[in-house]
Design a protein around this motif. Sequence first.
Motif, PDB file in Angstrom:
ATOM      1  N   ALA A 297       0.838  -1.207   0.000  1.00 40.39           N
ATOM      2  CA  ALA A 297       0.000   0.000   0.000  1.00 40.39           C
ATOM      3  C   ALA A 297       0.869   1.252   0.000  1.00 40.39           C
ATOM      4  O   ALA A 297       0.569   2.237  -0.702  1.00 40.39           O
ATOM      5  CB  ALA A 297      -0.931  -0.002   1.209  1.00 40.39           C
ATOM      6  N   ARG A 298       1.956   1.226   0.743  1.00 43.06           N
ATOM      7  CA  ARG A 298       2.874   2.367   0.787  1.00 43.06           C
ATOM      8  C   ARG A 298       3.506   2.597  -0.590  1.00 43.06           C
ATOM      9  O   ARG A 298       3.598   3.731  -1.053  1.00 43.06           O
ATOM     10  CB  ARG A 298       3.960   2.113   1.831  1.00 43.06           C
ATOM     11  N   GLU A 299       3.917   1.511  -1.243  1.00 41.27           N
ATOM     12  CA  GLU A 299       4.511   1.627  -2.582  1.00 41.27           C
ATOM     13  C   GLU A 299       3.518   2.223  -3.572  1.00 41.27           C
ATOM     14  O   GLU A 299       3.867   3.098  -4.373  1.00 41.27           O
ATOM     15  CB  GLU A 299       4.969   0.259  -3.089  1.00 41.27           C
TER      16      GLU A 299
ATOM     17  N   LYS B  72       1.756   6.873  -6.752  1.00 41.09           N
ATOM     18  CA  LYS B  72       0.702   7.806  -7.162  1.00 41.09           C
ATOM     19  C   LYS B  72       1.084   9.268  -6.888  1.00 41.09           C
ATOM     20  O   LYS B  72       0.646  10.170  -7.591  1.00 41.09           O
ATOM     21  CB  LYS B  72      -0.614   7.493  -6.438  1.00 41.09           C
ATOM     22  N   LEU B  73       1.912   9.506  -5.864  1.00 40.95           N
ATOM     23  CA  LEU B  73       2.316  10.875  -5.520  1.00 40.95           C
ATOM     24  C   LEU B  73       3.438  11.407  -6.413  1.00 40.95           C
ATOM     25  O   LEU B  73       3.542  12.613  -6.626  1.00 40.95           O
ATOM     26  CB  LEU B  73       2.804  10.935  -4.069  1.00 40.95           C
TER      27      LEU B  73
ATOM     28  N   VAL C 206      10.882   6.759   1.762  1.00 47.44           N
ATOM     29  CA  VAL C 206      11.273   6.892   0.361  1.00 47.44           C
ATOM     30  C   VAL C 206      12.576   7.689   0.283  1.00 47.44           C
ATOM     31  O   VAL C 206      12.724   8.705   0.949  1.00 47.44           O
ATOM     32  CB  VAL C 206      10.169   7.611  -0.452  1.00 47.44           C
ATOM     33  N   LYS C 207      13.501   7.192  -0.541  1.00 47.20           N
ATOM     34  CA  LYS C 207      14.776   7.885  -0.734  1.00 47.20           C
ATOM     35  C   LYS C 207      14.936   8.218  -2.207  1.00 47.20           C
ATOM     36  O   LYS C 207      14.621   7.397  -3.067  1.00 47.20           O
ATOM     37  CB  LYS C 207      15.940   7.007  -0.292  1.00 47.20           C
ATOM     38  N   LYS C 208      15.433   9.433  -2.471  1.00 47.25           N
ATOM     39  CA  LYS C 208      15.750   9.821  -3.839  1.00 47.25           C
ATOM     40  C   LYS C 208      17.029   9.106  -4.246  1.00 47.25           C
ATOM     41  O   LYS C 208      17.971   9.006  -3.461  1.00 47.25           O
ATOM     42  CB  LYS C 208      15.970  11.333  -3.922  1.00 47.25           C
ATOM     43  N   ILE C 209      17.046   8.619  -5.462  1.00 45.38           N
ATOM     44  CA  ILE C 209      18.233   7.941  -5.970  1.00 45.38           C
ATOM     45  C   ILE C 209      19.227   9.002  -6.434  1.00 45.38           C
ATOM     46  O   ILE C 209      18.874   9.872  -7.226  1.00 45.38           O
ATOM     47  CB  ILE C 209      17.860   6.989  -7.131  1.00 45.38           C
TER      48      ILE C 209
ATOM     49  N   LEU D 127      12.176   2.571  -2.152  1.00 43.68           N
ATOM     50  CA  LEU D 127      11.492   2.393  -0.875  1.00 43.68           C
ATOM     51  C   LEU D 127      11.920   1.054  -0.312  1.00 43.68           C
ATOM     52  O   LEU D 127      11.766   0.023  -0.972  1.00 43.68           O
ATOM     53  CB  LEU D 127       9.967   2.426  -1.072  1.00 43.68           C
ATOM     54  N   ASN D 128      12.493   1.086   0.878  1.00 50.46           N
ATOM     55  CA  ASN D 128      12.961  -0.130   1.542  1.00 50.46           C
ATOM     56  C   ASN D 128      13.898  -0.944   0.654  1.00 50.46           C
ATOM     57  O   ASN D 128      13.803  -2.153   0.558  1.00 50.46           O
ATOM     58  CB  ASN D 128      11.783  -0.996   1.987  1.00 50.46           C
TER      59      ASN D 128
END
Length: 173
Positions: free
Chosen positions: A51-53, A58-59, A115-118, A155-156
């Motif tokens: 659900a988080r993914e 979506k954001l 969430v981390k930016k690559i 994410l993770n």
Amino acid sequence: MSEDTQLQENNLEQLQQDLDAVTSYWKRALADFENYKRRKEAENKELVEFAREVTVAKLLPTLDALEQALKHMPVYQKSEVGESDGDFSKMYLNWQAGVNGIITQLDKTLEELGVKKIEAIGKKFDPHFHEAIREQESEEDDGIILSEFQSGFELNGKVIRPSHVVISKKKEV
């Protein structure tokens, strides 16, 4: 040994066997229940991560659109119109600050979700994290990321979206 004593011993042995069987059954049922609880907890954790993914995915287009709006924002130049121009200047700068604030807030929310930016620019191209959309001749070694068209996120430890990048191609002499 009397018949009564023998009968009591047989009954006692039977009761002990019944007790052992029930105890064994109870222990297996308890172990099965513990395994069920662990399985359900793992499934629930997996569902929350999924659900988080989905939410993050979506954001991201909204964040991209806001970042693009700022990249292509017209440069404000003061004219000699007068007082009304000052009002426009103030409104323009307020709008710009507001959009920057929205982007900052979205970045913070994504960070809180894990969430981390690559990282991309200046790094060596890695197909696990980056998607090359173009090569460009450069003084850099082959495969160095020169610019980024779209940010990538993970994410993770799982890449949700790779960075869309331009990579270097060494100039031939």
